[in-house]
Scaffold this active site. Structure first.
Site, short mmCIF file in Angstrom:
data_model
loop_
_atom_site.label_atom_id
_atom_site.label_comp_id
_atom_site.label_asym_id
_atom_site.label_seq_id
_atom_site.Cartn_x
_atom_site.Cartn_y
_atom_site.Cartn_z
CB THR A 28 2.37 -4.07 4.91
OG1 THR A 28 3.41 -4.05 3.94
CG2 THR A 28 2.95 -4.43 6.26
N GLY A 29 0.43 -6.29 6.38
CA GLY A 29 -0.45 -6.43 7.54
C GLY A 29 -1.01 -7.83 7.67
N GLY A 34 -4.56 -3.87 2.82
CA GLY A 34 -5.52 -3.72 3.91
C GLY A 34 -5.73 -2.26 4.24
N GLY A 79 -1.31 1.77 10.28
CA GLY A 79 -1.21 1.15 11.61
C GLY A 79 0.04 0.28 11.69
CD GLU A 104 0.66 -0.32 3.56
OE1 GLU A 104 0.64 -1.45 4.06
OE2 GLU A 104 0.13 0.67 4.09
C1 5RP Z 1 0.02 -1.03 7.18
C2 5RP Z 1 -1.42 -0.86 6.85
C3 5RP Z 1 -2.32 -2.04 7.01
O1 5RP Z 1 -2.95 -2.29 5.80
C4 5RP Z 1 -3.34 -1.70 8.07
O2 5RP Z 1 -2.64 -1.36 9.25
C5 5RP Z 1 -4.26 -2.89 8.33
O3 5RP Z 1 -3.54 -3.93 8.89
P1 5RP Z 1 -4.22 -5.33 9.26
O4 5RP Z 1 -4.54 -6.01 7.97
O5 5RP Z 1 -3.17 -6.04 10.06
O6 5RP Z 1 -5.45 -5.02 10.07
O7 5RP Z 1 -1.86 0.18 6.44
O8 5RP Z 1 0.72 0.15 6.97
#
Ligand code: 5RP
Length: 219
Positions: free
Chosen positions: A28-29, A81, A95, A102
């Site tokens: 996700t992200g 990510g 984040g 995940e």
């Molecule tokens: C979500 C995550 C994401 O992988 C992490 O926050 C990175 O996000 P982005 O690719 O938007 O920088 O752990 O739970």
């Protein structure tokens, strides 16, 4: 070169690992948002498991086949990510608040590949640590945690847990991970141990570097 371009380069490298017939976990992200159309364009016969409603929606829009994790025996590859990647391959994730699903997908998969832009590489992990907490007894759970907790207002996981951030030193991630996980009411924290990680693709400008932990985990 922008951060976005670095995310895209890392996503392209990870998409190359996917082969017809595979079951693939999708994180996700914003970095994973780059991966989804790239993967769809390869037009491979694959089945995917999404770690969030957002990923599921985008994946379906670009034409990927989404299936429930409970409907399949194993995942061949999961791609996700991260917020921080330490030199010893400890990760901070969550984040985006999707870390519980995940983590389940990561440990279910034979291989777990992380894709990041170069800003995610850190010399040492720093707080906060994302948490998902059971709503029942939330105040009690928070009192038992080893530092100040900021609950993200109105922010819940798709499984109903409250999303929060713990201000705690992450100098000893294994110790913090064990302590936090032992508090009843903690659904999951965002620390992912090195043994989970098969490899990390890092976008650097227009090129990609593959970092591999020495154990080369084949989970
Ligand atoms: C979500 C995550 C994401 O992988 C992490 O926050 C990175 O996000 P982005 O690719 O938007 O920088 O752990 O739970």
């Amino acid at each position: 070169v922008t951060i976005d371009a670095e995310k895209r380069c890392a996503a392209e490298a990870a998409a190359e690992l996917v082969e017809t017939g595979m079951t693939v976990g999708l994180g996700t992200g914003t970095t994973i948002a780059h991966l989804l159309p790239i993967l769809a364009r390869r037009a491979l016969a694959i089945r995917c498991v999404a770690t969030s409603p957002m990923t599921e929606r985008i994946a379906r829009e670009v034409g990927l086949t989404i299936t429930a994790l409970d409907g399949i025996d194993r995942l061949d590859l999961a791609i996700d990510g991260a917020d921080q990647v330490a030199p010893d391959f400890w990760l901070v994730k969550g984040g985006g608040g999707a870390h519980t699903r995940e983590k389940i997908v990561a440990v279910t998969s034979e291989r777990f590949i992380v894709i990041v832009d170069s800003t995610k590489l850190v010399d040492a992990l720093s707080p906060p640590l994302p948490l998902e907490l059971a709503v029942f007894g939330l105040a009690s759970t928070i009192r038992r945690l080893a530092g100040p907790v900021q609950v993200r207002p109105g922010s819940f996981s798709p499984d109903g847990g409250a999303l929060a951030d713990l201000d705690v030193s992450l100098v000893e991630p294994a110790i913090v991970a064990a302590q936090v996980a032992a508090v009843p009411g903690v659904v999951a924290h965002g620390l992912f141990p090195p043994a989970t990680v098969s490899g990390v693709f890092v976008g650097h400008g227009r090129s990609v570097e593959l970092l591999e932990p020495r154990h080369r985990s084949q989970r």
